[in-house]
Motif scaffolding. Structure first.
Motif, short mmCIF file in Angstrom:
data_model
loop_
_atom_site.label_atom_id
_atom_site.label_comp_id
_atom_site.label_asym_id
_atom_site.label_seq_id
_atom_site.Cartn_x
_atom_site.Cartn_y
_atom_site.Cartn_z
N ILE A 155 0.86 -1.19 0.00
CA ILE A 155 0.00 0.00 0.00
C ILE A 155 0.90 1.23 0.00
CG2 ILE A 155 -1.84 1.25 1.19
CD1 ILE A 155 -2.65 -1.39 2.50
N ALA A 156 0.78 2.08 -1.03
CA ALA A 156 1.65 3.25 -1.17
C ALA A 156 1.42 4.24 -0.03
CB ALA A 156 1.40 3.93 -2.52
N PRO A 157 2.45 4.54 0.78
CA PRO A 157 2.29 5.52 1.86
C PRO A 157 2.08 6.94 1.35
CG PRO A 157 4.16 4.06 2.28
CD PRO A 157 3.75 3.86 0.85
N LYS A 158 2.62 7.24 0.15
CA LYS A 158 2.42 8.57 -0.43
C LYS A 158 2.50 8.48 -1.94
CE LYS A 158 7.28 10.06 -0.06
NZ LYS A 158 8.17 11.15 0.43
N ALA A 159 2.04 9.53 -2.59
CA ALA A 159 2.00 9.55 -4.06
C ALA A 159 3.41 9.64 -4.63
CB ALA A 159 1.16 10.74 -4.54
N GLY A 160 3.60 9.00 -5.78
CA GLY A 160 4.89 9.06 -6.44
C GLY A 160 5.02 8.00 -7.51
N VAL A 161 6.22 7.88 -8.06
CA VAL A 161 6.51 6.87 -9.08
C VAL A 161 7.27 5.73 -8.40
CG1 VAL A 161 7.73 6.37 -11.23
CG2 VAL A 161 6.57 8.57 -10.93
N TYR A 162 6.75 4.52 -8.57
CA TYR A 162 7.31 3.34 -7.91
C TYR A 162 7.85 2.35 -8.94
CZ TYR A 162 5.08 4.82 -3.54
OH TYR A 162 4.72 5.51 -2.41
N ILE A 163 8.90 1.67 -8.55
CA ILE A 163 9.47 0.59 -9.36
C ILE A 163 9.27 -0.73 -8.61
CG2 ILE A 163 11.58 -0.40 -10.31
CD1 ILE A 163 12.58 2.37 -10.86
N PHE A 164 8.68 -1.70 -9.30
CA PHE A 164 8.46 -3.03 -8.72
C PHE A 164 9.20 -4.08 -9.53
CE2 PHE A 164 4.63 -0.60 -7.60
CZ PHE A 164 4.60 -0.78 -6.22
N GLY A 165 9.67 -5.10 -8.85
CA GLY A 165 10.31 -6.22 -9.51
C GLY A 165 9.95 -7.51 -8.79
N TRP A 166 9.76 -8.57 -9.54
CA TRP A 166 9.48 -9.85 -8.89
C TRP A 166 10.08 -10.99 -9.69
CZ3 TRP A 166 6.16 -7.46 -12.08
CH2 TRP A 166 5.38 -8.20 -12.97
N LYS A 167 10.46 -12.05 -8.97
CA LYS A 167 11.10 -13.23 -9.57
C LYS A 167 10.32 -14.47 -9.16
CE LYS A 167 14.79 -14.81 -7.67
NZ LYS A 167 16.19 -14.96 -7.18
N ILE A 168 10.02 -15.30 -10.13
CA ILE A 168 9.27 -16.54 -9.89
C ILE A 168 10.11 -17.73 -10.36
CG2 ILE A 168 7.19 -17.86 -10.47
CD1 ILE A 168 6.64 -15.46 -8.68
N PHE A 169 10.12 -18.76 -9.55
CA PHE A 169 10.89 -19.98 -9.87
C PHE A 169 9.90 -21.14 -10.01
CE2 PHE A 169 13.42 -23.71 -8.96
CZ PHE A 169 14.65 -23.44 -9.54
N THR A 170 9.96 -21.86 -11.14
CA THR A 170 9.05 -22.98 -11.36
C THR A 170 9.83 -24.25 -11.73
OG1 THR A 170 7.06 -23.69 -12.53
CG2 THR A 170 8.71 -22.50 -13.82
N ASP A 171 9.24 -25.39 -11.41
CA ASP A 171 9.90 -26.68 -11.64
C ASP A 171 9.76 -27.12 -13.09
OD1 ASP A 171 10.62 -26.87 -8.94
OD2 ASP A 171 8.67 -27.73 -8.41
N THR A 172 10.46 -28.20 -13.43
CA THR A 172 10.43 -28.76 -14.78
C THR A 172 9.00 -29.13 -15.20
OG1 THR A 172 12.64 -29.66 -14.44
CG2 THR A 172 11.36 -30.58 -16.26
N ASN A 173 8.67 -28.78 -16.43
CA ASN A 173 7.36 -29.08 -17.01
C ASN A 173 6.19 -28.42 -16.27
OD1 ASN A 173 8.41 -30.80 -19.05
ND2 ASN A 173 8.60 -32.46 -17.54
N LYS A 174 6.47 -27.31 -15.59
CA LYS A 174 5.43 -26.57 -14.87
C LYS A 174 5.31 -25.15 -15.46
CE LYS A 174 4.67 -29.88 -11.87
NZ LYS A 174 3.40 -30.62 -11.81
#
Length: 240
Positions: A155-174
């Protein structure tokens, strides 16, 4: 004086000065005034009357001049930078003396607040149904208190420009098709489709988003059921 031209107040003072000088020091004018009033007497009497009249006119002229200066309205218009500097100084003083109203302190702190968070791992979940939030259970950093680990939502505490990054790891054949959601609208996608080859797969994505104070952001599964290996997943963000 502006550009060689006298200010309005300077003109008024000059006019009053020369009127006073011309009238108070003009013996003939005073003499005419004495004769008009019908006052007669010796030369000494006329000199006494002249002196008193000179003094009276001088005092009257001086009072008029001072009154004109005093009533001159000056409306300085400070620059925007000057106004902001004054406001910041007041806010800092307010915080320094421990002003009892928390709003003063809170508003000052929010302007200088650093907002950043870093999470990893997924709390006891290896599959996430379509449309459900991906939960990141371990919070390494939460400056500004924007990330809610219970709900998996920032939840943004104040107005502005934000940068988000996320990494997901999945198994073989998934597969693990995830997206960044802001206020219910998907803003960026991270499709991770592992076709095999006997190896696991890591997929990463980043997004730049303008947010208002109170806006919410989270990661969800946008296609089918996501199969996620919790040990290598992360979600982070910060405000520019």
């Amino acid at each position: 004086m502006r550009g060689g031209r006298p200010e309005k107040s300077e003109l008024k003072q000059s006019v009053w000065f020369w009127h006073l000088k011309a009238f108070s020091c003009d013996h003939m004018a005073i003499t005419r005034l004495v004769h008009r009033t019908g006052v007669t007497g010796s030369v000494g009497d006329e000199k006494e009357i002249y002196s008193r009249m000179c003094l009276l006119v001088s005092v009257f002229g001086l009072c008029a001049m001072l009154g004109s200066i005093a009533t001159e309205k000056v409306s300085p218009r400070p620059s925007l930078k000057s106004f902001r500097d004054d406001y910041d100084n007041v806010a800092k003083t307010c915080v320094a003396v421990g002003y009892v109203k928390e709003n003063c302190k809170n508003n000052h702190n929010k302007r200088n607040m650093i907002i950043a968070f870093q999470t990893k791992g997924i709390a006891n979940i290896h599959t996430v149904s379509q449309g459900k939030t991906v939960m990141f259970g371990e919070v390494d950093l939460n400056l500004g208190g924007g990330y809610n680990s219970v709900k998996g939502v920032f939840i943004a505490p104040k107005a502005g420009v934000y940068i988000f990054g996320w990494k997901i790891f999945t198994d073989t054949n998934k597969i693990a098709y995830t997206s960044l959601v802001v206020n219910g609208k998907r803003r960026a996608y991270n499709p991770c489709h592992n076709n095999g080859h006997g190896i696991d797969m890591t997929c990463s994505e980043m997004a730049v988003v303008r947010m208002a104070a109170g806006d919410k952001a989270w990661i969800d599964s946008f296609y089918s059921t996501a199969s996620i290996n919790s040990k290598w997943c992360s979600f982070s963000g910060f405000m520019l």
